[in-house]
Design a protein around this motif. Structure first.
Motif, PDB file in Angstrom:
ATOM      1  N   ALA A  30     159.991  43.416   1.355  1.00 44.03           N
ATOM      2  CA  ALA A  30     160.078  41.965   1.156  1.00 44.03           C
ATOM      3  C   ALA A  30     161.531  41.629   0.871  1.00 44.03           C
ATOM      4  N   THR A  32     162.653  38.044   0.732  1.00 44.48           N
ATOM      5  CA  THR A  32     162.798  36.680   0.208  1.00 44.48           C
ATOM      6  C   THR A  32     161.728  36.444  -0.850  1.00 44.48           C
ATOM      7  N   GLN A  35     158.280  35.944   0.673  1.00 46.64           N
ATOM      8  CA  GLN A  35     157.696  37.204   1.119  1.00 46.64           C
ATOM      9  C   GLN A  35     157.157  38.010  -0.066  1.00 46.64           C
ATOM     10  N   THR A  38     153.883  36.561  -1.009  1.00 48.84           N
ATOM     11  CA  THR A  38     152.820  36.908  -0.054  1.00 48.84           C
ATOM     12  C   THR A  38     152.325  38.328  -0.271  1.00 48.84           C
ATOM     13  N   THR A  76     167.855  35.387   1.139  1.00 52.83           N
ATOM     14  CA  THR A  76     167.388  36.764   1.098  1.00 52.83           C
ATOM     15  C   THR A  76     167.837  37.421  -0.207  1.00 52.83           C
TER      16      THR A  76
END
Length: 425
Positions: A30, A32, A35, A38, A76
Motif C-alpha cells: 500500500a 497511499t 490504499q 482498503t 504517496t
C-alpha cells in the motif's frame, strides 16, 4: 525523534495497526492512505493518525502525488529505507564476504577476502570486522555522515543454534564450537545480530528473488561441503535447534569413506567438493593426463571450482567426478522431496557451476527416486551463482527479524538496539 507513548508490552490495537501500516508501506503493498484503508479496513481518521505517528517516528515520509480515483489526488508514502544500514558477513570455508545493505535489502557495497575459516574465530572475526569498518568508512565519506547499523547477519558453513547464535560442533570450523559470534559484533555496533547457517541465507535469497510469499523451496549448496536450506510456506525451517537441512552428514549406503566430522559414510565424504578433490588427486597421481591433471600439474590449485570448469571444458575425469557427485546428491535430495514436497529446488555452490553436466544428473535421480505426486510440479534449477547471493539473503533475514519478529520490542525507540531487544533474548 519524539519520545513515543507507545512502549513495549501488551499488543494494543493501536500498536498492532501502527506496525501493520509501516509494514504495508515497507513491503509496497500500500502506498497511499486510501490504499492502506482498503487493505486494513481501518477508517480514514485512524489511518491518518497511524500514518502521522509513523512519520513522526521516522519510519515513513511523504512521497509524490499518486494517481487520483476521483477528487484530490493522494500523496504517496515511502518507507525511509535510508535511515540505517544492515551489515552482512558471509563466512565460507575459504573466504570472507561482507556487505552493506539498505533497509529495503539492496546491497550497496561489498568486499571479499580469501581466508581459511580454520584460522579460528578470533582471527577470522578480526578480519571480517576490519572489512566491515572499511566499507562503513567509505559509505560515511560518500554520504557526508555515518548511518547507524540497524542489524547484522552472520552466515557460517556449519550447524548453528539459531537462538544463541553459536556454532555447534561444525566439522570444518575447528575452535568455533560454542563460540559467541554475536558478542563481537554487538560490542562494536550496539545492534542486534543473527547468526545462521550459510545455506539458509542462500535459501532466503532465492525466496526473495521469486517474490512468492508462500513458496516451498529447497536450496542445496554443493561447495567444499554440502548443506541445504529449507523454505516452508515462505519461512525458513530451521528445526527445533537449527539443524534442519544439514544433509551433508546423512549416511550413504555402502560408503566406507571417512568424513571430516569423524563419522563414516557421510554424503559429504562421497560427493562434497573436498571429496572430489581427494578423488581427483588420486586419479592424477595414478597417471591421468587430461585437462584437469595438466592444469593441476602446472601449479593451479586443485579445488571444486577447477573441477567444475574442467568438466564444462570436456575433461573426462572432471565430468566423471561431477556426474558421480550429482548422482549421489540427487538420490539424497529425493528423500527430501518425498518428505518436504517443495515447488522449487535450487542447486548452487562451486560444483553446480558445471551447469547441465551436474544438474541433469541431479534431475534424473530426483525424478527416478521420488514419488510422482511430489515431482509433478517440481522445478529443479541451478542458482545464478552471484557472489552477492549470501549478502542479499543475510539482508533478507535481518529485515524479517527486525520488521516481522521483533518490531514490537524496539519500534518505539526509532531504531533497534541491544537493550531494546533484550526482552526477547
Amino acid at each position: 525523534m519524539r519520545e513515543s507513548t507507545l512502549r513495549f508490552g501488551a499488543q494494543t490495537d493501536e500498536v498492532t495497526s501502527l506496525l501493520r501500516v509501516v509494514n504495508l508501506v515497507r513491503m509496497g503493498e500500500a502506498q497511499t492512505r486510501p490504499q492502506i484503508g482498503t487493505v486494513t479496513g481501518l477508517g480514514r481518521g485512524v489511518v491518518t493518525q497511524r500514518v502521522e505517528q509513523a512519520i513522526s517516528m521516522g519510519f515513513l515520509e511523504e512521497g509524490d502525488v499518486g494517481p487520483s480515483s476521483g477528487g484530490r489526488a493522494p500523496r504517496t508514502l515511502r518507507f525511509r529505507g535510508e535511515s540505517g544500514l544492515i551489515v552482512v558477513c558471509a563466512l565460507g570455508a575459504l573466504h570472507i564476504h561482507v556487505g552493506l545493505a539498505q533497509l529495503e535489502g539492496d546491497v550497496i557495497a561489498q568486499a571479499h577476502l580469501d581466508w581459511e575459516i580454520s584460522s579460528g574465530p578470533a582471527a577470522t572475526l578480526d578480519a571480517a570486522l576490519e572489512l566491515v569498518e572499511e566499507l562503513l568508512a567509505a559509505d560515511a565519506k560518500s554520504r557526508g555522515s555515518e548511518l547507524p547499523v540497524w542489524g547484522i547477519a552472520v552466515g557460517v558453513p556449519g550447524p548453528v543454534d539459531f537462538d544463541s547464535g553459536r556454532p555447534v560442533a561444525p566439522p570444518i570450523m575447528p575452535g568455533w564450537n560454542g563460540f559467541d559470534i554475536r558478542r563481537r559484533f554487538e560490542q562494536r555496533f550496539d545492534a542486534p545480530v543473527w547468526v545462521d547457517n550459510d545455506a539458509n541465507l542462500l535459501a532466503l535469497n532465492e525466496r526473495t528473488n521469486r517474490q512468492v510469499p508462500s513458496v516451498d523451496l529447497i536450496y542445496v549448496k554443493v561447495g567444499s561441503g554440502i548443506g541445504a536450506g529449507l523454505v516452508s510456506r515462505g519461512r525458513i525451517h530451521r528445526g527445533a535447534n537449527g539443524a534442519a537441512g544439514d544433509i551433508g552428514h546423512v549416511k550413504v549406503f555402502g560408503s566406507t569413506s571417512q568424513c571430516r566430522c569423524g563419522k563414516i559414510g557421510c554424503l559429504e565424504a562421497e560427493a562434497g567438493g573436498w571429496a572430489l578433490v581427494r578423488d581427483a588427486q588420486l586419479a592424477i597421481d595414478a597417471g591421468d593426463d587430461g585437462l584437469l591433471a595438466r592444469r593441476a600439474r602446472a601449479g593451479e590449485e586443485l579445488n571444486p571450482e577447477l573441477i567444475a570448469m574442467c568438466a564444462e571444458d570436456g575433461d573426462a575425469l572432471a565430468i566423471q567426478l561431477a556426474q558421480r557427485s550429482a548422482k549421489i546428491i540427487g538420490e539424497s535430495i529425493s528423500a527430501l522431496v518425498n518428505m518436504f514436497n517443495p515447488k522449487v529446488i535450487v542447486v548452487g555452490g562451486a560444483l553446480a557451476s558445471a551447469g547441465e553436466i551436474f544438474l541433469a544428473e541431479v534431475r534424473q535421480r530426483v525424478y527416478e527416486h521420488s514419488l510422482p505426486l511430489a515431482t509433478r510440479d517440481l522445478n529443479i534449477v541451478v542458482s545464478a551463482n552471484d557472489v552477492r547471493e549470501p549478502l542479499r539473503g543475510g539482508a533478507a533475514m535481518v529485515r524479517e527479524q527486525l520488521f516481522e519478529e521483533t518490531f514490537t520490542r524496539w519500534f518505539a525507540d526509532g531504531r533497534p538496539t541491544i537493550a531494546g531487544l533484550a526482552l526477547g533474548r
